[in-house]
Design a protein around this motif. Structure first.
Motif, PDB file in Angstrom:
ATOM      1  N   ASN A  27      22.769   8.511  26.952  1.00  0.00           N
ATOM      2  CA  ASN A  27      23.823   8.893  27.883  1.00  0.00           C
ATOM      3  C   ASN A  27      24.759   7.728  28.192  1.00  0.00           C
ATOM      4  O   ASN A  27      25.978   7.909  28.293  1.00  0.00           O
ATOM      5  N   GLN A  31      28.738   7.544  27.477  1.00  0.00           N
ATOM      6  CA  GLN A  31      29.726   7.182  28.493  1.00  0.00           C
ATOM      7  C   GLN A  31      30.606   6.034  28.023  1.00  0.00           C
ATOM      8  O   GLN A  31      31.814   6.016  28.283  1.00  0.00           O
ATOM      9  N   ARG A  32      30.007   5.060  27.339  1.00  0.00           N
ATOM     10  CA  ARG A  32      30.783   3.924  26.836  1.00  0.00           C
ATOM     11  C   ARG A  32      31.809   4.392  25.812  1.00  0.00           C
ATOM     12  O   ARG A  32      32.952   3.939  25.813  1.00  0.00           O
ATOM     13  N   ALA A  34      33.238   7.219  25.709  1.00  0.00           N
ATOM     14  CA  ALA A  34      34.280   7.982  26.396  1.00  0.00           C
ATOM     15  C   ALA A  34      35.037   7.116  27.416  1.00  0.00           C
ATOM     16  O   ALA A  34      35.846   7.643  28.177  1.00  0.00           O
ATOM     17  N   ASN A  35      34.745   5.823  27.424  1.00  0.00           N
ATOM     18  CA  ASN A  35      35.368   4.880  28.360  1.00  0.00           C
ATOM     19  C   ASN A  35      35.133   5.274  29.815  1.00  0.00           C
ATOM     20  O   ASN A  35      36.004   5.124  30.660  1.00  0.00           O
ATOM     21  N   GLN A  36      33.954   5.776  30.117  1.00  0.00           N
ATOM     22  CA  GLN A  36      33.607   6.152  31.484  1.00  0.00           C
ATOM     23  C   GLN A  36      32.504   5.272  32.058  1.00  0.00           C
ATOM     24  O   GLN A  36      32.099   5.463  33.197  1.00  0.00           O
ATOM     25  N   LEU A  37      32.023   4.325  31.288  1.00  0.00           N
ATOM     26  CA  LEU A  37      30.923   3.475  31.730  1.00  0.00           C
ATOM     27  C   LEU A  37      31.460   2.374  32.630  1.00  0.00           C
ATOM     28  O   LEU A  37      32.354   1.623  32.252  1.00  0.00           O
ATOM     29  N   GLU A  38      30.906   2.299  33.845  1.00  0.00           N
ATOM     30  CA  GLU A  38      31.364   1.294  34.794  1.00  0.00           C
ATOM     31  C   GLU A  38      30.573   0.001  34.677  1.00  0.00           C
ATOM     32  O   GLU A  38      31.144  -1.081  34.725  1.00  0.00           O
ATOM     33  N   LYS A  40      28.597  -2.157  32.299  1.00  0.00           N
ATOM     34  CA  LYS A  40      28.279  -2.362  30.887  1.00  0.00           C
ATOM     35  C   LYS A  40      26.936  -3.055  30.688  1.00  0.00           C
ATOM     36  O   LYS A  40      26.309  -2.918  29.648  1.00  0.00           O
TER      37      LYS A  40
END
Length: 70
Positions: A27, A31-32, A34-38, A40
């Motif tokens: 998951n 997210q990474r 989709a550039n949604q990972l806050e 890293k």
């Protein structure tokens, strides 16, 4: 979770934890992408936790084999 805390768990519980961590890692990678990972660093921490769990599973398996061989 610390290694000492993980050693107190049974092998089945450790395997369940490994599966859930692998799903979490999937998951996080999704997210990474989709550039949604806050956070890293969460990916790195999860990978280390998986490695820790697998190491302890391996330790437990080797200790049971040594008991049968000895």
């Amino acid at each position: 979770m610390k290694a000492s805390e993980l050693r107190e768990l049974s092998t089945d519980e450790l395997k369940e934890r490994e599966v859930s961590l692998s799903q979490e890692l999937f998951n996080l990678r999704f997210q990474r992408a989709a550039n949604q990972l806050e956070d890293k660093m969460k990916i790195k921490a999860t990978k280390r936790e998986i490695a820790r769990v697998l190491t302890i599973i391996r330790e437990k398996e080797r200790s049971t084999k040594d008991e049968y061989a000895g």
